[in-house]
Structures are given as structure tokens and as C-alpha cells.
Design an enzyme around this catalytic site. Structure first.
Site, mmCIF file in Angstrom:
data_model
loop_
_atom_site.group_PDB
_atom_site.id
_atom_site.type_symbol
_atom_site.label_atom_id
_atom_site.label_comp_id
_atom_site.label_asym_id
_atom_site.label_seq_id
_atom_site.Cartn_x
_atom_site.Cartn_y
_atom_site.Cartn_z
ATOM 1 N N ARG A 1 -4.257 14.968 7.999
ATOM 2 C CA ARG A 1 -4.992 15.578 9.230
ATOM 3 C C ARG A 1 -6.285 15.482 9.448
ATOM 4 O O ARG A 1 -6.814 16.258 9.886
ATOM 5 C CB ARG A 1 -4.515 17.047 9.245
ATOM 6 C CG ARG A 1 -3.041 17.298 9.871
ATOM 7 C CD ARG A 1 -1.878 17.106 8.758
ATOM 8 N NE ARG A 1 -0.820 17.299 9.168
ATOM 9 C CZ ARG A 1 0.538 17.039 8.407
ATOM 10 N NH1 ARG A 1 0.558 16.547 7.121
ATOM 11 N NH2 ARG A 1 1.668 17.704 8.967
ATOM 12 N N CYS A 2 -7.091 14.533 8.805
ATOM 13 C CA CYS A 2 -8.450 14.438 8.896
ATOM 14 C C CYS A 2 -8.749 13.674 10.110
ATOM 15 O O CYS A 2 -9.198 12.407 10.099
ATOM 16 C CB CYS A 2 -8.946 13.675 7.711
ATOM 17 S SG CYS A 2 -10.711 13.783 7.313
ATOM 18 N N SER A 3 -8.850 14.295 11.261
ATOM 19 C CA SER A 3 -9.312 13.630 12.561
ATOM 20 C C SER A 3 -10.735 12.950 12.542
ATOM 21 O O SER A 3 -10.907 12.024 13.343
ATOM 22 C CB SER A 3 -9.113 14.502 13.762
ATOM 23 O OG SER A 3 -10.034 15.862 13.245
#
Length: 298
Positions: free
Chosen positions: A83-85
Site C-alpha cells: 500500500r505504498c502509494s
């Protein structure tokens, strides 16, 4: 709130004009075309920055079996698992710059089947690497239209693990998006337990942080209360066993956010690259349970 990191004061981060890490920052600029926030924060440790950028350059820009656009797409897949945007946004831009097909960025379902076949091993490497077996490798190398060569697969796996690790650095240092990134597309590393984190907020470290902590505490207290009620119903439960259960509840509530906590904070530029988003970290082994089989190289 100012500077490349939400956690480190701007005055402590080496600037491009500084002497201590100017050489490293210039090297980073040559490699990436600009000095990004990761490089600026890592400039606090010039020797590490030098090694990091050499690795990045070799993985993304030097000769290798994988085309450049596929390397960036694999980086997107790896960053999305955590979830590392921030990293997803960076490599979506890089993917387009090196000639990648914009249609692939609609989601993993639009990518070639060969890349989609990496999804299972990407998922396991990100969250439970001890579950990988030789069968996972064999399935990818199996002759066929969408098969991987051994050289391609090695480079792909190195890229996956590299970006799983880099995602932790981005989260741990509170790396914020560059000014030219589209903040509306949420190129920002969210709090794992919060869906309302905003890089535009001047009180990123205040405000919602205390609220989130209180909510987590309330959830944990509720789970503890249920454990106590269950203890009253069970006969012969010792204090030692109860303490063990309490510790397990506490650890799980902190380390393993449930899917209903994750889903609201999944931005569209992440969700489209995820299959089986509920799959996440689980302890390698627990007291009283048999350890899962491990993939031994030797």
C-alpha cells in the site's frame, strides 16, 4: 509539515547545495533525472545513499533481461502489495517515461498474463515469504507462451524484494510526495490504520494521530474484555495461559490490521494493482502450533 519527510525537520536534511552529501545527491540526480525525496532523506547517510543509488541504477537502467517498462511495472506491483502509494505513483510516471503502455496502468488485469503470473509470488514475498516452495518457481519457469526465463525471473524477484524493502523506508521516514506529483491521486504513504491521512495537512503529526491511537486502544480493550469473559466460561485456564492470550491479542491488533481497516484507505491507484488484497502478514509460527514448512536453498 515542510520538507521531504513528515518526521525529520527540514533543517536536518542535506540540501542540494550542501557539501557533505552533494556528490551523492548529484549522482542520484544523474541516475533519476532529479533528486527525489528518498535521496534527500537518505542523504543523511551519504555512504548508504551511494550504495543505494548504485543498486537502483543497476536494477532499473543497466542491461538486463527485462525491458525497462516491465521493470517499473514490477516495482509498481511490489509497492502496491504494501500500500505504498508514494512508490506506486513514482513508478507509474517512470513507466510512462520509458514507453510503457498507459493501458497497463488501469490495473493488473490489463497487464500481460506473464506479468500477472508474478502476483502469487509477489504476494508471498511481501507478507509470508516462508511459504514459498520450489513449485512456485517451477510454475513460472514451465515452458509455454507466458513462461519466464531463469534470468528474467531472477531479476524480477530481486526487483520485488527491493521494492518491498524500500516501501518500509518510505513509511518509516514519512516520505512525502514531490511537488510535481499528483497529490489528488494519493501518491502518499497512508497510515496503516487511518484513511484520513493527508499530505496537505499542516498538523500531520497531530490531530488525527491521537484519534487513531484512541480508536486502536478502544478496539484492543474490547478484545481484552471478550477474552476475560471467555475465561470465566472456561474452566482450568491458568493465569499464564491468560497472559499468553493477552500478549497474542495485543501483538495481532498492532501488527496485523484487518481487511476492514485496510479497505477504506486503499486509493484507486493501489487497489487496481492488487489481487487478493485481504492476504497479509501472519506470524511465522505461534506457540503450540507446528511451524510451516520452509523453502530451503541448501
Amino acid at each position: 509539515a515542510r520538507g521531504p519527510s513528515a518526521f525529520i525537520p527540514l533543517g536536518e536534511i542535506p540540501q542540494e547545495g550542501g557539501e557533505s552529501s552533494l556528490h551523492q545527491l548529484l549522482g542520484a540526480f544523474v541516475s533519476a533525472g532529479r533528486v527525489d525525496h528518498v535521496a534527500m532523506v537518505m542523504g543523511l547517510h551519504p555512504q548508504y545513499l551511494s550504495s543505494f543509488w548504485k543498486t537502483q541504477y543497476l536494477l532499473l537502467r543497466m542491461d538486463g533481461p527485462l525491458p525497462y517498462h516491465k521493470r517499473h511495472y514490477i516495482a509498481i506491483m511490489a509497492a502496491a502489495r504494501h500500500r505504498c502509494s508514494y512508490l506506486v505513483g513514482v513508478h507509474m510516471g517512470e513507466f510512462l517515461q520509458v514507453g510503457g503502455d498507459p493501458a497497463w496502468l488501469r490495473g493488473l488485469h490489463c497487464a500481460p498474463q506473464k506479468l500477472r503470473n508474478l502476483n502469487e509470488i509477489n504476494k508471498l514475498l511481501a507478507h509470508r515469504p516462508w511459504l514459498i516452495t520450489k513449485e512456485h518457481i517451477e510454475a513460472l519457469l514451465k515452458p509455454g507462451e507466458d513462461s519466464w526465463s531463469l534470468a528474467e525471473l531472477v531479476q524480477a524477484l530481486v526487483l520485488l524484494t527491493h521494492y518491498h524493502s524500500l516501501a518500509s523506508f518510505v513509511f518509516g521516514c514519512g516520505i512525502k510526495p514531490e511537488e510535481d506529483q499528483d497529490v489528488e491521486n494519493s501518491c502518499w504513504a497512508p497510515s496503516p490504520h487511518s484513511s484520513n491521512s493527508s499530505p496537505a495537512s499542516d498538523d500531520t503529526m497531530g490531530g488525527s494521530g491521537g484519534t487513531d491511537a484512541m480508536q486502536e486502544l478502544e478496539v484492543l480493550m474490547e478484545r481484552m474484555k471478550l477474552l476475560q469473559e471467555n475465561q470465566l466460561e472456561e474452566e482450568g485456564v491458568t493465569q499464564e495461559e491468560m497472559a499468553t492470550r493477552f500478549e497474542l491479542e495485543k501483538t495481532e491488533s498492532l501488527l496485523v490490521p484487518s481487511s476492514d481497516i485496510w479497505d477504506p484507505s486503499l486509493q484507486s491507484n493501489i487497489r487496481c494493482f492488487l489481487e487478493d488484497p485481504e492476504f497479509g502478514y501472519k506470524d511465522f509460527t505461534r506457540r503450540g502450533e507446528q511451524a510451516p514448512p520452509t523453502f530451503r536453498a541448501q
